[in-house]
Design a protein around this motif. Sequence first.
Motif, mmCIF file in Angstrom:
data_model
loop_
_atom_site.group_PDB
_atom_site.id
_atom_site.type_symbol
_atom_site.label_atom_id
_atom_site.label_comp_id
_atom_site.label_asym_id
_atom_site.label_seq_id
_atom_site.Cartn_x
_atom_site.Cartn_y
_atom_site.Cartn_z
ATOM 1 N N VAL A 61 0.854 -1.182 0.000
ATOM 2 C CA VAL A 61 0.000 0.000 0.000
ATOM 3 C C VAL A 61 0.887 1.227 0.000
ATOM 4 C CG1 VAL A 61 -1.788 1.261 1.242
ATOM 5 C CG2 VAL A 61 -1.786 -1.229 1.270
ATOM 6 N N LYS A 62 0.647 2.117 -0.958
ATOM 7 C CA LYS A 62 1.426 3.343 -1.072
ATOM 8 C C LYS A 62 0.991 4.308 0.042
ATOM 9 C CE LYS A 62 2.955 6.526 -4.644
ATOM 10 N NZ LYS A 62 2.770 6.882 -6.061
ATOM 11 N N THR A 87 -1.694 7.721 -0.113
ATOM 12 C CA THR A 87 -2.777 7.598 -1.097
ATOM 13 C C THR A 87 -3.575 6.322 -0.902
ATOM 14 O OG1 THR A 87 -1.370 6.464 -2.691
ATOM 15 C CG2 THR A 87 -1.448 8.868 -2.824
ATOM 16 N N SER A 88 -3.083 5.394 -0.132
ATOM 17 C CA SER A 88 -3.700 4.085 0.093
ATOM 18 C C SER A 88 -3.872 3.303 -1.202
ATOM 19 C CB SER A 88 -5.050 4.240 0.812
ATOM 20 O OG SER A 88 -4.859 4.840 2.057
ATOM 21 N N GLU A 89 -3.113 3.657 -2.217
ATOM 22 C CA GLU A 89 -3.167 2.970 -3.510
ATOM 23 C C GLU A 89 -2.420 1.644 -3.402
ATOM 24 O OE1 GLU A 89 -1.180 3.551 -7.929
ATOM 25 O OE2 GLU A 89 -1.252 5.255 -6.552
ATOM 26 N N ARG A 90 -2.989 0.597 -3.944
ATOM 27 C CA ARG A 90 -2.343 -0.719 -3.948
ATOM 28 C C ARG A 90 -1.291 -0.738 -5.057
ATOM 29 N NH1 ARG A 90 -3.622 -4.062 0.191
ATOM 30 N NH2 ARG A 90 -5.730 -3.702 0.896
ATOM 31 N N ILE A 91 -0.088 -1.188 -4.695
ATOM 32 C CA ILE A 91 0.989 -1.280 -5.681
ATOM 33 C C ILE A 91 1.584 -2.684 -5.632
ATOM 34 C CG2 ILE A 91 1.581 1.179 -5.671
ATOM 35 C CD1 ILE A 91 3.903 0.491 -3.777
#
Length: 125
Positions: free
Chosen positions: A97-98, A101-105
Motif C-alpha cells: 500500500v502506497k 494515497t492508500s493505492e495498492r501497488i
Amino acid sequence: MTKKSAKAPATKPAAKKPAEKAAPAAKAAPNAEVNKVAKTQMVDMVAEKTGLTKKQSEEAVSAAMEAIVNAIRAGQSVGLPGLGTLSVKATAARTGVKPGTSERIQIPAGKKVAFKVASTLKGNL
C-alpha cells in the motif's frame, strides 16, 4: 560609527537563535553515534590489538570487508565465528500500500541480506 556599533549587539542575539536551534540537533547526533562503531574506529581497534600500523590495519579491515561484500554479491553465505552468518534471501513478489494515497501497488520479487546472530553472542548479550 557609534550608531553602527550600537546596532551590532542587537544583531548578534538574532544570529545566536539559529545556532541555538542547531544545538539540540548536534546534541542528538553524538548520542546516536555512541552506539555505532565507524570504520576508522575499527581500524584503531585492530591496530591496537594486533600491533600493526594504522595503515596496515586499514588495509586489513578494507580487505576483509571487500571479501565479505564480494561473497554476498555472489550469493554465498558468510560465516563469522562468534558473530553470526550473513546470507542472501530471496523475497517474493507482493502487494503493498502506497503511503498517503492508500493505492495498492505491486512490489517485485528481489533479494535481501539476512543476518543470523551466533548463539554464543546471543547468549552473552
